[in-house]
Design a protein around this motif. Structure first.
Motif, short mmCIF file in Angstrom:
data_model
loop_
_atom_site.label_atom_id
_atom_site.label_comp_id
_atom_site.label_asym_id
_atom_site.label_seq_id
_atom_site.Cartn_x
_atom_site.Cartn_y
_atom_site.Cartn_z
N MET A 191 0.85 -1.16 0.00
CA MET A 191 0.00 0.00 0.00
C MET A 191 0.91 1.24 0.00
O MET A 191 1.90 1.28 0.71
CB MET A 191 -0.89 -0.05 1.25
CG MET A 191 -1.69 1.18 1.49
SD MET A 191 -2.91 1.06 2.84
CE MET A 191 -2.04 0.24 4.13
N ARG A 192 0.52 2.20 -0.80
CA ARG A 192 1.26 3.46 -0.87
C ARG A 192 0.62 4.49 0.07
O ARG A 192 -0.57 4.41 0.39
CB ARG A 192 1.26 4.01 -2.29
CG ARG A 192 1.95 3.09 -3.29
CD ARG A 192 1.82 3.60 -4.70
NE ARG A 192 0.39 3.79 -5.01
CZ ARG A 192 -0.06 4.58 -5.97
NH1 ARG A 192 0.78 5.24 -6.73
NH2 ARG A 192 -1.35 4.71 -6.19
N LEU A 193 1.41 5.44 0.49
CA LEU A 193 0.93 6.49 1.38
C LEU A 193 -0.26 7.22 0.77
O LEU A 193 -1.25 7.48 1.46
CB LEU A 193 2.06 7.47 1.71
CG LEU A 193 1.70 8.63 2.62
CD1 LEU A 193 1.18 8.14 3.97
CD2 LEU A 193 2.91 9.54 2.80
N ILE A 194 -0.20 7.55 -0.52
CA ILE A 194 -1.29 8.27 -1.17
C ILE A 194 -2.58 7.45 -1.13
O ILE A 194 -3.67 7.99 -0.90
CB ILE A 194 -0.93 8.69 -2.61
CG1 ILE A 194 -1.97 9.68 -3.13
CG2 ILE A 194 -0.78 7.49 -3.51
CD1 ILE A 194 -1.56 10.37 -4.41
N PHE A 242 -3.40 5.15 1.13
CA PHE A 242 -3.87 5.17 2.51
C PHE A 242 -4.54 6.50 2.83
O PHE A 242 -5.64 6.53 3.39
CB PHE A 242 -2.71 4.91 3.48
CG PHE A 242 -3.12 5.00 4.91
CD1 PHE A 242 -3.84 3.97 5.50
CD2 PHE A 242 -2.82 6.12 5.66
CE1 PHE A 242 -4.24 4.06 6.82
CE2 PHE A 242 -3.22 6.22 6.99
CZ PHE A 242 -3.93 5.18 7.57
N ASN A 243 -3.91 7.60 2.45
CA ASN A 243 -4.48 8.92 2.74
C ASN A 243 -5.84 9.12 2.06
O ASN A 243 -6.77 9.64 2.67
CB ASN A 243 -3.52 10.03 2.34
CG ASN A 243 -2.36 10.17 3.30
OD1 ASN A 243 -2.44 9.75 4.45
ND2 ASN A 243 -1.27 10.73 2.83
N LEU A 244 -5.96 8.71 0.82
CA LEU A 244 -7.23 8.86 0.11
C LEU A 244 -8.33 7.99 0.73
O LEU A 244 -9.48 8.42 0.82
CB LEU A 244 -7.06 8.52 -1.37
CG LEU A 244 -6.29 9.54 -2.20
CD1 LEU A 244 -6.03 9.00 -3.60
CD2 LEU A 244 -7.04 10.86 -2.26
N SER A 245 -7.98 6.81 1.15
CA SER A 245 -9.00 5.91 1.70
C SER A 245 -9.41 6.27 3.12
O SER A 245 -10.45 5.80 3.60
CB SER A 245 -8.52 4.46 1.63
OG SER A 245 -7.47 4.23 2.53
N THR A 246 -8.61 7.09 3.80
CA THR A 246 -8.93 7.46 5.19
C THR A 246 -9.34 8.92 5.33
O THR A 246 -9.51 9.39 6.45
CB THR A 246 -7.74 7.18 6.11
OG1 THR A 246 -6.60 7.94 5.68
CG2 THR A 246 -7.40 5.69 6.15
#
Length: 91
Positions: free
Chosen positions: A1-4, A6-10
């Motif tokens: 999983m990429r940071l982007i 993770f950020n978009l999904s949260t």
């Protein structure tokens, strides 16, 4: 999983959610972050777990394409997470 990813999904989740790594049926707090080239390592240990808001604040300058790992002798790549009450569990 990429940071982007993770950020978009949260993005719509409560910022006070605490971060944990679920391993062998146990939940271990994520207490710190380490950056490596193209990687973000989540450091687990004893202590107060980071919140989603703290992770977002600390990673503002990190490459959004960085892959997420659990920091250990041989770093383990993270592929997802799940939500439980008041927590995000990486696994």
């Amino acid at each position: 999983m990429r940071l982007i990813d993770f950020n978009l999904s949260t993005i719509d989740l409560h910022p006070a959610l605490r971060l944990y790594w679920e391993h062998d049926g146990q939940q271990v707090p994520v207490v710190d972050l380490q950056t490596k080239p193209h990687q973000l390592h989540l450091v687990t240990g004893t202590g107060r777990p980071l919140t989603l808001d703290q992770l977002r604040t600390r990673t503002q300058q990190v490459d959004p394409q960085a892959s997420l790992f659990i920091a250990q002798e041989s770093p383990q790549r993270l592929y997802g997470y799940r939500l439980v009450p008041h927590q995000i569990l990486f696994g």
